[in-house]
Design a protein around this motif. Structure first.
Motif, PDB file in Angstrom:
ATOM      1  N   VAL A  43       0.838  -1.199   0.000  1.00  0.00           N
ATOM      2  CA  VAL A  43       0.000   0.000   0.000  1.00  0.00           C
ATOM      3  C   VAL A  43       0.870   1.245   0.000  1.00  0.00           C
ATOM      4  O   VAL A  43       1.789   1.380   0.798  1.00  0.00           O
ATOM      5  N   LYS A  44       0.585   2.155  -0.940  1.00  0.00           N
ATOM      6  CA  LYS A  44       1.378   3.378  -0.995  1.00  0.00           C
ATOM      7  C   LYS A  44       0.520   4.608  -0.676  1.00  0.00           C
ATOM      8  O   LYS A  44       0.973   5.522  -0.007  1.00  0.00           O
ATOM      9  N   ILE A  45      -0.707   4.632  -1.181  1.00  0.00           N
ATOM     10  CA  ILE A  45      -1.519   5.828  -1.036  1.00  0.00           C
ATOM     11  C   ILE A  45      -2.881   5.462  -0.448  1.00  0.00           C
ATOM     12  O   ILE A  45      -3.554   4.540  -0.920  1.00  0.00           O
ATOM     13  N   ILE A  64     -15.665   7.058   2.235  1.00  0.00           N
ATOM     14  CA  ILE A  64     -15.181   6.307   1.076  1.00  0.00           C
ATOM     15  C   ILE A  64     -13.670   6.186   1.218  1.00  0.00           C
ATOM     16  O   ILE A  64     -12.959   7.191   1.303  1.00  0.00           O
ATOM     17  N   VAL A  65     -13.192   4.948   1.280  1.00  0.00           N
ATOM     18  CA  VAL A  65     -11.750   4.706   1.406  1.00  0.00           C
ATOM     19  C   VAL A  65     -11.210   4.246   0.053  1.00  0.00           C
ATOM     20  O   VAL A  65     -11.792   3.367  -0.576  1.00  0.00           O
ATOM     21  N   ALA A  66     -10.121   4.861  -0.388  1.00  0.00           N
ATOM     22  CA  ALA A  66      -9.469   4.432  -1.633  1.00  0.00           C
ATOM     23  C   ALA A  66      -8.057   3.990  -1.300  1.00  0.00           C
ATOM     24  O   ALA A  66      -7.322   4.708  -0.618  1.00  0.00           O
ATOM     25  N   ILE A  67      -7.688   2.793  -1.755  1.00  0.00           N
ATOM     26  CA  ILE A  67      -6.373   2.224  -1.424  1.00  0.00           C
ATOM     27  C   ILE A  67      -5.612   1.910  -2.712  1.00  0.00           C
ATOM     28  O   ILE A  67      -6.119   1.204  -3.582  1.00  0.00           O
ATOM     29  N   PHE A  68      -4.409   2.444  -2.788  1.00  0.00           N
ATOM     30  CA  PHE A  68      -3.593   2.284  -3.993  1.00  0.00           C
ATOM     31  C   PHE A  68      -2.225   1.693  -3.665  1.00  0.00           C
ATOM     32  O   PHE A  68      -1.620   2.055  -2.658  1.00  0.00           O
TER      33      PHE A  68
ATOM     34  N   PRO B 455       5.452  14.254  -5.901  1.00  0.00           N
ATOM     35  CA  PRO B 455       5.369  14.415  -4.444  1.00  0.00           C
ATOM     36  C   PRO B 455       3.964  14.778  -3.943  1.00  0.00           C
ATOM     37  O   PRO B 455       3.585  14.370  -2.843  1.00  0.00           O
ATOM     38  N   GLU B 456       3.208  15.526  -4.709  1.00  0.00           N
ATOM     39  CA  GLU B 456       1.940  16.042  -4.157  1.00  0.00           C
ATOM     40  C   GLU B 456       0.787  15.035  -4.189  1.00  0.00           C
ATOM     41  O   GLU B 456      -0.155  15.151  -3.410  1.00  0.00           O
ATOM     42  N   ILE B 457       0.865  14.069  -5.092  1.00  0.00           N
ATOM     43  CA  ILE B 457      -0.212  13.062  -5.158  1.00  0.00           C
ATOM     44  C   ILE B 457       0.341  11.657  -4.925  1.00  0.00           C
ATOM     45  O   ILE B 457      -0.218  10.874  -4.172  1.00  0.00           O
ATOM     46  N   LEU B 458       1.448  11.346  -5.577  1.00  0.00           N
ATOM     47  CA  LEU B 458       1.923   9.958  -5.584  1.00  0.00           C
ATOM     48  C   LEU B 458       2.850   9.625  -4.410  1.00  0.00           C
ATOM     49  O   LEU B 458       3.176   8.464  -4.189  1.00  0.00           O
ATOM     50  N   GLY B 459       3.296  10.662  -3.714  1.00  0.00           N
ATOM     51  CA  GLY B 459       4.130  10.412  -2.537  1.00  0.00           C
ATOM     52  C   GLY B 459       5.564  10.053  -2.851  1.00  0.00           C
ATOM     53  O   GLY B 459       6.226   9.367  -2.073  1.00  0.00           O
TER      54      GLY B 459
END
Lengths: 74, 601
Positions: A43-45, A64-68, B455-459
């Motif tokens: 999991v990153k985001i 609402i949970v979004a997992i990327f 950096p702002e969305i993807l980390g």
């Protein structure tokens, strides 16, 4: 409480990509990830209602949970 | 000479003269190659005051010192010229195989001058360089042109060419190489068309000399491992292509929809990387020496054929930005852009702007030859793409790009562009650093001049809060400088998800025998950025144009996860100028230019 969980990219493999779960109050995102048998390292985001969250964030009814996993492009 | 081939081709299409000139290595060290060196040569030889379609404009095709080597993604080339779309310096970058092949033929770049009397193409086969007749190719689409040229060229030749859009001087025309790879942005295809140059064919049989072969071998093992171990370059991009971004950008509520009127697209999953991969992906379609292989090869049902698939930006431009959720229609629009030689971002975004003009009653039905221009009409969108490529009917206006189109109807503010170039697929109202990057990009609206989405969305390399302003000016500067360096090296930006400045400096040094530090590499990027800035200022692009469309500064995102946000550019810009070493008006100071060795500019 009801929480909608959306999974993306490789996390969809063998799992529902978009499902509403009935969860106990004070459930955290990490509990959902464990429940879905997702490896934390994959999991990153994490987003709740489109805003950045982390494993310890507590969920509320209707969230609402979004997992990327790690994703990128351009 | 190591890394570089040491030779530039100078081709004058007016006189037919072809010269081979030595590369200035000292200059190359200072500007790295590719984007940097090409811009420097352009600045010195042409300067900022020529019109893009003037015979005196030049088209410079440049590779970098790492192009044609085994460094990961080392196949890129760039096209540097004055942009007919923006009036700024243009530098459009492409992958595929052409860049590496040009290098194998023994050249670091080509300076194309003048204008041919009739259509021609340039044929390069190692030492043998000829200008040949292309009358029979004029009017042909990219695949036909490429096929025809392959028949009469040495086996495994690589070809870059324009389609009808470039011939007809569409300001959003691209140069397409290897059938489906584009030096896409800023209308570089139209400059090629203005010179009556249909194509360049390259075939080479020699390789770049490497300074430290054993050292490079060890270094490449390390870089390849970093790329494989990184989640983005090792898994996300290889599996889904750039299209993997559709869902994450949409879930953040920054996926521009209906010409940036909204920022969340209910049906985004229908046009996502996941959907493309599950249903239509035939295989990956990698570029030269690329371990990532983000390129896609997909099934296009309506044509019963397989072809290059759309990138993320294209899925957005012809997808949510036009209100379309049918991925097959996007495949078609993408395919026609490749065939006619159009930039997919500008083409899709221009149709989206036209749809808003129609929605607002500014474009009327009597102009449209019975074709719809409603948001969401997928078939009409595909038809308009073709008409734009052919400059047919209302498509003639579309071919001018969204700014000029909207200006014709008295509402240039409806063009979602910066410096007349269409913005790509991220709504900056809720990504503050990325918006600053859009406003200050040296080629107008663009995401690959400093990809703050990372950096702002993807980390990556670390997560920043996308709504805050703190530190963003500094981040934007570093990203812009590093990007200028990576482009100039001849590598793909996607390597930067896994590699850092020190990795790039190491590969450059091993290939070329230099001893550049990573700080010096970034300084070269800073130098290139300032050179481009000075070019634009001299060309009459005013700092007031470091801005965003009014909608993005004043109208809050109406719905979705990022509801309520606007871009706060006026709070960011002064700090950015300061961090850059520019005065409060956005002009590089004398001290800054001197420190970068640009005092004669």
């Amino acid at each position: 409480m009801k929480v909608r969980v959306k999974l993306f990219a490789t996390l969809r493999n063998g799992r529902d990509k978009d499902k509403v779960y009935e969860l106990n109050e004070k459930t955290k995102i990490k509990d959902v990830i464990e429940m879905l048998n997702i490896d934390r390292g994959d999991v990153k985001i994490l987003l709740i209602n489109g805003q950045d969250a982390d494993f310890e964030t507590e969920l509320n009814d209707g969230d609402i949970v979004a997992i990327f996993p790690p994703v990128g492009g351009g | 000479m190591f890394g570089f081939r040491g030779t530039l081709l100078r081709v004058n299409l007016t006189t037919g003269e072809i010269k081979k000139e030595p590369l200035n290595l000292e200059l190359a060290k200072k500007y790295i190659g590719g984007r940097g060196l090409g811009t420097k040569i352009y600045y010195d030889e042409v300067g900022p005051n020529v019109d893009a379609f003037d015979e005196k404009n030049k088209l410079i095709v440049m590779t970098g010192p790492l192009s044609g080597t085994q460094t990961p993604t080392g196949g890129r080339y760039m096209v540097i010229t004055k942009s007919p779309l923006t009036g700024t310096i243009a530098c459009s970058n492409s992958g595929g195989f052409f860049g590496a092949e040009l290098k194998n033929a023994g050249y670091d770049g080509i300076i194309v001058e003048g204008k041919a009397e009739k259509p021609v193409y340039l044929s390069i086969e190692d030492d043998k360089v000829e200008i040949k007749d292309a009358t029979h190719l004029w009017g042909k689409v990219v695949s036909e042109t490429t096929d025809e040229l392959k028949k009469v060229s040495p086996e495994k030749s690589r070809i870059m060419c324009i389609g009808p859009a470039g011939e007809k001087l569409s300001k959003i025309a691209a140069i397409i190489n290897d059938y489906d790879r584009a030096a896409g942005r800023s209308g570089v295809g139209a400059v090629m068309g203005s010179k009556n140059l249909k194509a360049i064919v390259a075939k080479g049989t020699t390789k770049v000399d490497i300074y430290d072969k054993d050292g490079l071998k060890a270094s490449l093992q390390d870089k390849m491992k970093k790329i494989k171990d990184n989640g983005v370059t090792g898994q996300g991009l290889p599996t889904y292509g750039t299209a993997v971004l559709v869902n994450i950008i949409n879930e953040n509520g920054v996926f521009p929809t209906n010409n940036f009127q909204e920022a969340y697209f209910e049906k985004a999953d229908n046009i996502s990387g996941e959907t493309m991969t599950d249903k239509y992906l035939v295989r990956k379609n990698p570029c030269y020496a690329c371990p990532i292989a983000c390129g896609r090869w997909v099934k296009i049902e309506a044509l019963n054929m397989e072809a290059g698939g759309p990138e993320y930006e294209t899925l957005w431009a012809f997808g949510s930005d036009c209100g379309v959720d049918d991925i097959q229609s996007i495949f078609l629009a993408n395919h026609y852009c490749n065939e006619y030689g159009l930039d997919t971002i500008s083409a899709g975004a221009t149709i989206a702007a036209a749809m808003e003009l129609y929605q607002k009653g500014l474009v009327k039905d009597d102009e449209l030859d019975g074709l719809s221009l409603k948001f969401g009409d997928k078939d009409a969108m595909v038809e308009w793409t073709k008409k734009m490529g052919k400059r047919e009917g209302f498509g003639d206006k579309l071919a001018e790009g969204s700014y000029r189109l909207c200006e014709m109807y008295g509402v240039p503010e409806l063009s979602m562009s910066v410096k007349k170039q269409e913005l790509p697929a991220y709504d900056p109202r809720a990504i503050q650093g990325h918006g600053l990057q859009y406003a200050t990009s040296n080629r107008g609206g663009c995401h690959v001049r400093g990809y703050m989405i990372s950096p702002e969305i993807l980390g990556l390399p670390e997560k920043l809060d996308r709504h805050t302003l703190e530190g963003k000016a500094e981040w934007v500067k570093v990203f812009q400088d590093l990007t200028a360096a990576i482009d100039s090296l001849g590598l793909c930006l996607f390597t930067s998800f896994a590699l850092g400045a020190a990795d790039y400096a190491e590969m450059l040094n091993l290939v070329c025998g230099f001893n550049l530090t990573s700080d010096e590499l970034l300084e070269a990027g800073d130098r290139i950025y300032n050179l481009e800035r000075m070019f634009n200022l001299d060309a009459g692009i005013k700092p007031e144009e470091d801005t965003l469309p009014k909608r993005l500064l004043e109208d809050a995102i109406p719905e979705g996860p990022s509801k309520g946000h606007v871009h706060r550019l006026s709070e960011l810009l002064p700090k950015y100028y300061e961090v850059r070493g520019w005065d409060e008006n956005g002009i590089p100071t004398k001290e800054k230019l001197e420190a970068l060795g640009l005092k004669n500019i």
